[in-house]
Motif scaffolding. Structure first.
Motif, PDB file in Angstrom:
ATOM      1  N   TRP A 166       0.834  -1.197   0.000  1.00 56.67           N
ATOM      2  CA  TRP A 166       0.000   0.000   0.000  1.00 56.67           C
ATOM      3  C   TRP A 166       0.871   1.250   0.000  1.00 56.67           C
ATOM      4  CZ3 TRP A 166      -4.751  -1.537  -0.790  1.00 56.67           C
ATOM      5  CH2 TRP A 166      -5.148  -2.766  -0.322  1.00 56.67           C
ATOM      6  N   THR A 167       0.354   2.299  -0.588  1.00 52.16           N
ATOM      7  CA  THR A 167       1.011   3.592  -0.547  1.00 52.16           C
ATOM      8  C   THR A 167       0.150   4.507   0.316  1.00 52.16           C
ATOM      9  OG1 THR A 167       1.905   3.294  -2.757  1.00 52.16           O
ATOM     10  CG2 THR A 167       1.816   5.545  -1.923  1.00 52.16           C
ATOM     11  N   SER A 168       0.757   5.114   1.289  1.00 51.85           N
ATOM     12  CA  SER A 168       0.027   6.028   2.156  1.00 51.85           C
ATOM     13  C   SER A 168      -0.423   7.234   1.351  1.00 51.85           C
ATOM     14  CB  SER A 168       0.931   6.482   3.304  1.00 51.85           C
ATOM     15  OG  SER A 168       0.332   7.526   4.019  1.00 51.85           O
ATOM     16  N   ILE A 169      -1.620   7.687   1.593  1.00 48.40           N
ATOM     17  CA  ILE A 169      -2.156   8.848   0.868  1.00 48.40           C
ATOM     18  C   ILE A 169      -1.303  10.091   1.155  1.00 48.40           C
ATOM     19  CG2 ILE A 169      -3.810   9.586   2.613  1.00 48.40           C
ATOM     20  CD1 ILE A 169      -4.615   9.497  -1.083  1.00 48.40           C
ATOM     21  N   ASN A 170      -0.705  10.143   2.323  1.00 47.02           N
ATOM     22  CA  ASN A 170       0.146  11.282   2.676  1.00 47.02           C
ATOM     23  C   ASN A 170       1.459  11.283   1.896  1.00 47.02           C
ATOM     24  OD1 ASN A 170      -1.801  11.989   4.517  1.00 47.02           O
ATOM     25  ND2 ASN A 170      -0.780  10.981   6.221  1.00 47.02           N
ATOM     26  N   LEU A 172       1.711  10.780  -1.291  1.00 45.86           N
ATOM     27  CA  LEU A 172       1.478  11.240  -2.655  1.00 45.86           C
ATOM     28  C   LEU A 172       1.524  12.761  -2.732  1.00 45.86           C
ATOM     29  CD1 LEU A 172      -1.497   8.907  -3.579  1.00 45.86           C
ATOM     30  CD2 LEU A 172       0.902   8.619  -4.174  1.00 45.86           C
ATOM     31  N   PRO A 174       0.021  15.735  -4.669  1.00 46.76           N
ATOM     32  CA  PRO A 174      -1.093  15.967  -5.590  1.00 46.76           C
ATOM     33  C   PRO A 174      -0.686  16.762  -6.826  1.00 46.76           C
ATOM     34  CG  PRO A 174      -1.404  17.202  -3.560  1.00 46.76           C
ATOM     35  CD  PRO A 174      -0.200  16.339  -3.377  1.00 46.76           C
TER      36      PRO A 174
END
Length: 182
Positions: A166-170, A172, A174
């Motif tokens: 999984w890749t943490s949303i934090n 990325l 934007p």
């Protein structure tokens, strides 16, 4: 007899720190119940590679909790191999040698899930699982490295360490994530 039943070795203390972080400023009211569940064998764990699946039974309730640990980086695997040439029996002195070499053997949890209705990452079941893992690691410190994929990575020196699922949303950015269409 050890002063603390969970984390009486340096290897197990790393797991206790996941349940009891030093940066925590308020007491966690769930910790005594979680320790009690772990102490009274209320957690049955199944370890597969870097994932721990636990079945918890407390009273008339049952829950399933999952804890997944991040793999060690290639640099960490190399540093551990240099500091501990024979990881058959791991001691607290070896743990200290790793810290002195700048390679912390402390685990990083990448995924936590529980089937209970609390819907938080720090429910009593997950905390009980962390205490149970700490007890298992106290009994067999080699498990601390096994859970992080150390022995899988050292079996094949050329194989890359497995990337996290999984890749943490934090993590990325934007501004770089979406492609601009002209």
């Amino acid at each position: 007899m050890a002063d603390n039943e969970f984390g009486y070795t340096a290897w197990g203390r790393d797991w206790v720190r996941l349940a009891e972080p030093l940066r925590q400023t308020r007491p966690e009211p769930l910790l005594p119940r979680a320790r009690s569940i772990a102490r009274n064998d209320g957690v049955r764990v199944e370890i597969e590679a870097r994932a721990v699946r636990a079945h918890l039974h407390r009273g008339g309730q049952a829950s399933i909790a999952h804890v997944e640990v991040a793999p060690l980086s290639r640099a960490a695997v190399t540093a551990i191999a240099q500091a501990i040439p024979d990881p058959t029996v791991l001691t607290d002195e070896m743990h200290r040698a790793l810290l002195d070499a700048g390679a912390s053997p402390a685990p990083t949890v990448v995924s936590i899930d529980c089937s209970c209705s609390a819907r938080t990452a720090r429910c009593v079941h997950v905390l009980a699982v962390l205490y149970t893992i700490a007890r298992c690691v106290d009994e067999n410190p080699r498990l601390a490295l096994e859970l992080q994929g150390y022995f899988d990575a050292t079996d094949d020196a050329e194989a890359p360490v497995q990337e996290p699922r999984w890749t943490s949303i934090n993590a990325l950015d934007p501004t770089q994530f979406f492609e601009r269409v002209h």
